[in-house]
Scaffold this motif. Structure first.
Motif, PDB file in Angstrom:
ATOM      1  N   UNK A 247      13.800  18.880 -56.151  1.00  0.00           N
ATOM      2  CA  UNK A 247      14.525  20.136 -56.356  1.00  0.00           C
ATOM      3  C   UNK A 247      14.269  20.651 -57.768  1.00  0.00           C
ATOM      4  N   UNK A 248      14.264  19.738 -58.736  1.00  0.00           N
ATOM      5  CA  UNK A 248      13.964  20.122 -60.110  1.00  0.00           C
ATOM      6  C   UNK A 248      12.563  20.698 -60.249  1.00  0.00           C
ATOM      7  N   UNK A 249      11.604  20.119 -59.529  1.00  0.00           N
ATOM      8  CA  UNK A 249      10.235  20.637 -59.560  1.00  0.00           C
ATOM      9  C   UNK A 249      10.187  22.035 -58.955  1.00  0.00           C
ATOM     10  N   UNK A 372      14.802  25.106 -54.609  1.00  0.00           N
ATOM     11  CA  UNK A 372      14.690  25.148 -56.062  1.00  0.00           C
ATOM     12  C   UNK A 372      13.925  26.357 -56.541  1.00  0.00           C
ATOM     13  N   UNK A 373      12.836  26.674 -55.850  1.00  0.00           N
ATOM     14  CA  UNK A 373      12.004  27.813 -56.232  1.00  0.00           C
ATOM     15  C   UNK A 373      12.779  29.120 -56.090  1.00  0.00           C
ATOM     16  N   UNK A 398      15.142  23.358 -68.618  1.00  0.00           N
ATOM     17  CA  UNK A 398      16.254  22.752 -67.892  1.00  0.00           C
ATOM     18  C   UNK A 398      15.760  22.143 -66.579  1.00  0.00           C
ATOM     19  N   UNK A 399      14.891  22.858 -65.890  1.00  0.00           N
ATOM     20  CA  UNK A 399      14.359  22.372 -64.618  1.00  0.00           C
ATOM     21  C   UNK A 399      13.542  21.100 -64.805  1.00  0.00           C
ATOM     22  N   UNK A 400      12.679  21.096 -65.825  1.00  0.00           N
ATOM     23  CA  UNK A 400      11.878  19.907 -66.111  1.00  0.00           C
ATOM     24  C   UNK A 400      12.769  18.733 -66.493  1.00  0.00           C
TER      25      UNK A 400
END
Length: 423
Positions: A247-249, A372-373, A398-400
Motif C-alpha cells: 500500500x505504501x508503494x 494507494x495510488x 511519507x509513502x516511502x
C-alpha cells in the motif's frame, strides 16, 4: 501458518536447466498474451481522466472519476481473486473481459451524451469493479505451476525470478500505457484510448482466459474447488504487513507522479512530467529484473529493508530539488529502490499465501497498489492546489516511510524460525 511456497533462507543452488523450466511449462505465447492483456488496465485511469477533462472541461470531476475507477478495483479485486480460486480463472476472466469492455464503451457514451456527474462516477466505478486482474492472476498461475510442477530445489529462485519479471512487466505497461493513451487521444480523439482499451480487453484478456494455463488449479484445492486453508489465514499479521507495505508503494506511485506534475507545471512544462517519471520507471523495471540474480544468501527480509531504505533516502532528496536536473537525480535513486522493493513484497505474498488461495492473495496485493495510488494521487493533487508543490513533495517521503517501516515490522515478524527463517 501454512505456506503454499516456503522460501528457505539459504536454498540450494539451482541447475540452469531447471531455471528454464517455467518457460517450457507455460510456453512463450503465454508471456506475450499476459503482457498485452495487462495494457488496458494501465490505460484506464489516464484514459478516463482524459475523456472527462476533454468532454466536460472539469479537472476536478476528472480526478474524482479516476479515483472512482480505483475504488471499484479496490472493492472488488480481492473478491474476483477469491472467485478465481474457487471456480477457476477461465470463467471469471471471460465474464470480466466482456463486462469490462462493455463498461468502457458505456462510460464513453455517458460522458459524451451529457449524463449526470453521478452517472459518470457510477460507470467509472463499474470500470474498476469489472477490471480483469490480469497481473495478479498471472502471478497466481505461475506460482501454482512452480509449486506443483517444479522440483523443490528449483522453486525458490524461480519464484524470485518470476516475481521480478512480473513486476518489471507491470512497470513497463504503466510507463507505456499513458504514452499510448496520449498518442491515441492526439491522433484520433480523446475517446479513442477507452475504445482501444475495450478492444484490447475483449481480445487479449479473452485470449488470456482461454489459454491452457487457465485450467491450472493448485493441487491443494479439493474436487469441489474448496481450499484446505481457512479464510482467517488471509488476515494473519505476517500477510497483512505485506499488504501494508505494498500500500505504501502504491501511495508512493500516486503521490510522486502527481507532485512531479505540479513541480513541472510550476516551470511551464507539465507535459514533460511523464518523461521525467520515466527515468524512475525504466530504472525501476531494470532493477526489478536484476533481483533474480541477487545471491540466495541475501534474504527476502533483508532485501525489503535495504531497497525500501534506498527508496526512502532518495525521496528525502525531494526536499532539496530545485530544477528538473536535480529531480532526475532523485528519481533515478528512487528507481533503484522501488522496483526491487515491489518484487520482494510480491515474493513474500507468494510465500505466505494460504494453501489454495494464491489468486486471492495476489489480488489483495494488486488492489493495495491501486488503492494507494488512487489515494495518494487524490491527496497530493488537493495539497498541491491548496498549499503548493513544496508541500505535495513531502507526501512521497511519507509513502516511502510507510513502506520502510512495514519492512521493519516484517523483519521482526519473520525472525529466525525453523526452515522458513527468511519469510
Amino acid at each position: 501458518m501454512t505456506h503454499a511456497t516456503p522460501i528457505p533462507e539459504h536454498p540450494a543452488p539451482i541447475p540452469a536447466a531447471e531455471e528454464r523450466g517455467l518457460l517450457r511449462i507455460a510456453g512463450l505465447p503465454y508471456f506475450i498474451i499476459a503482457f498485452i492483456a495487462r495494457l488496458p488496465f494501465a490505460m484506464m485511469v489516464v484514459g478516463v481522466l482524459t475523456v472527462v477533462v476533454s468532454a466536460r472541461g472539469s479537472l476536478s470531476l476528472g480526478g474524482l472519476t479516476s479515483a472512482a475507477v480505483g475504488l471499484g478495483t479496490a472493492c472488488f479485486g480481492p473478491l474476483l481473486g477469491a472467485a478465481a480460486d474457487r471456480f477457476g480463472q477461465r470463467m471469471v476472466l471471460l465474464i470480466l473481459a466482456i463486462a469490462n469492455g462493455a463498461m468502457l464503451v458505456l462510460f464513453t457514451v455517458v460522458v459524451y451524451t451529457g449524463g449526470a456527474d453521478a452517472l459518470v462516477l457510477i460507470s467509472a466505478f463499474g470500470i474498476g469493479a469489472t477490471a480483469p486482474q490480469v497481473a495478479p492472476m498471472s502471478r497466481s498461475r505461475l506460482v501454482t505451476m512452480i509449486a506443483d510442477r517444479m522440483p523443490e530445489a528449483a522453486r525458490t529462485r524461480t519464484v524470485s525470478g518470476t516475481m521480478a519479471y512480473e513486476s518489471a512487466a507491470d512497470e513497463t505497461v504503466f510507463v507505456f500505457g499513458p504514452f499510448i493513451v496520449g498518442i491515441l487521444a492526439s491522433a484520433i480523439a480523446p475517446w479513442a484510448p477507452l475504445i482501444g482499451a475495450a478492444v484490447l480487453t475483449v481480445v487479449f484478456v479473452g485470449a488470456f482466459a482461454l489459454h491452457p494455463s487457465a485450467r491450472v488449479v493448485s493441487v491443494h484445492r479439493g474436487e469441489d474447488g474448496r481450499a484446505p486453508s481457512a479464510v482467517t489465514e488471509l488476515f494473519s499479521p505476517r500477510l497483512l504487513i505485506v499488504v501494508v507495505g505494498i500500500l505504501g508503494v502504491g501511495m508512493f506511485f500516486g503521490t510522486m507522479l502527481t507532485s512531479l506534475t505540479s513541480f513541472m507545471a510550476d516551470r511551464g512544462a507539465a507535459e514533460q512530467a511523464g518523461l521525467l517519471y520515466g527515468v524512475m520507471g525504466v530504472g525501476s523495471a531494470i532493477l526489478a529484473l536484476g533481483v533474480a540474480w541477487l545471491p540466495v544468501r541475501f534474504s527476502l527480509r533483508a532485501r525489503w529493508l535495504l531497497f525500501a531504505g534506498i527508496l526512502l533516502g532518495g525521496s528525502l532528496l525531494l526536499l532539496l530539488v530545485d530544477s528538473p536536473a536535480t529531480m532526475m537525480i532523485a528519481l533515478g535513486i528512487m528507481g533503484i529502490g522501488i522496483g526491487p522493493t515491489l518484487v520482494t513484497q510480491y515474493s513474500f505474498g507468494a510465500a505466505r499465501s494460504p494453501l489454495g488461495r494464491s489468486a486471492t492473495v495476489m489480488t489483495m496485493l494488486g488492489s493495495g497498489i491501486v488503492v494507494g495510488q488512487s489515494l495518494g494521487a487524490a491527496v497530493a493533487g488537493e495539497l498541491a492546489e491548496s498549499a503548493g508543490t513544496t508541500s505535495a513533495l513531502v507526501l512521497p517521503i511519507v509513502s516511502a516511510a510507510i513502506a520502510f517501516v512495514a519492512g521493519l515490522v516484517n523483519w521482526w515478524l519473520s525472525g529466525p524460525r525453523p526452515r522458513v527463517a527468511s519469510v
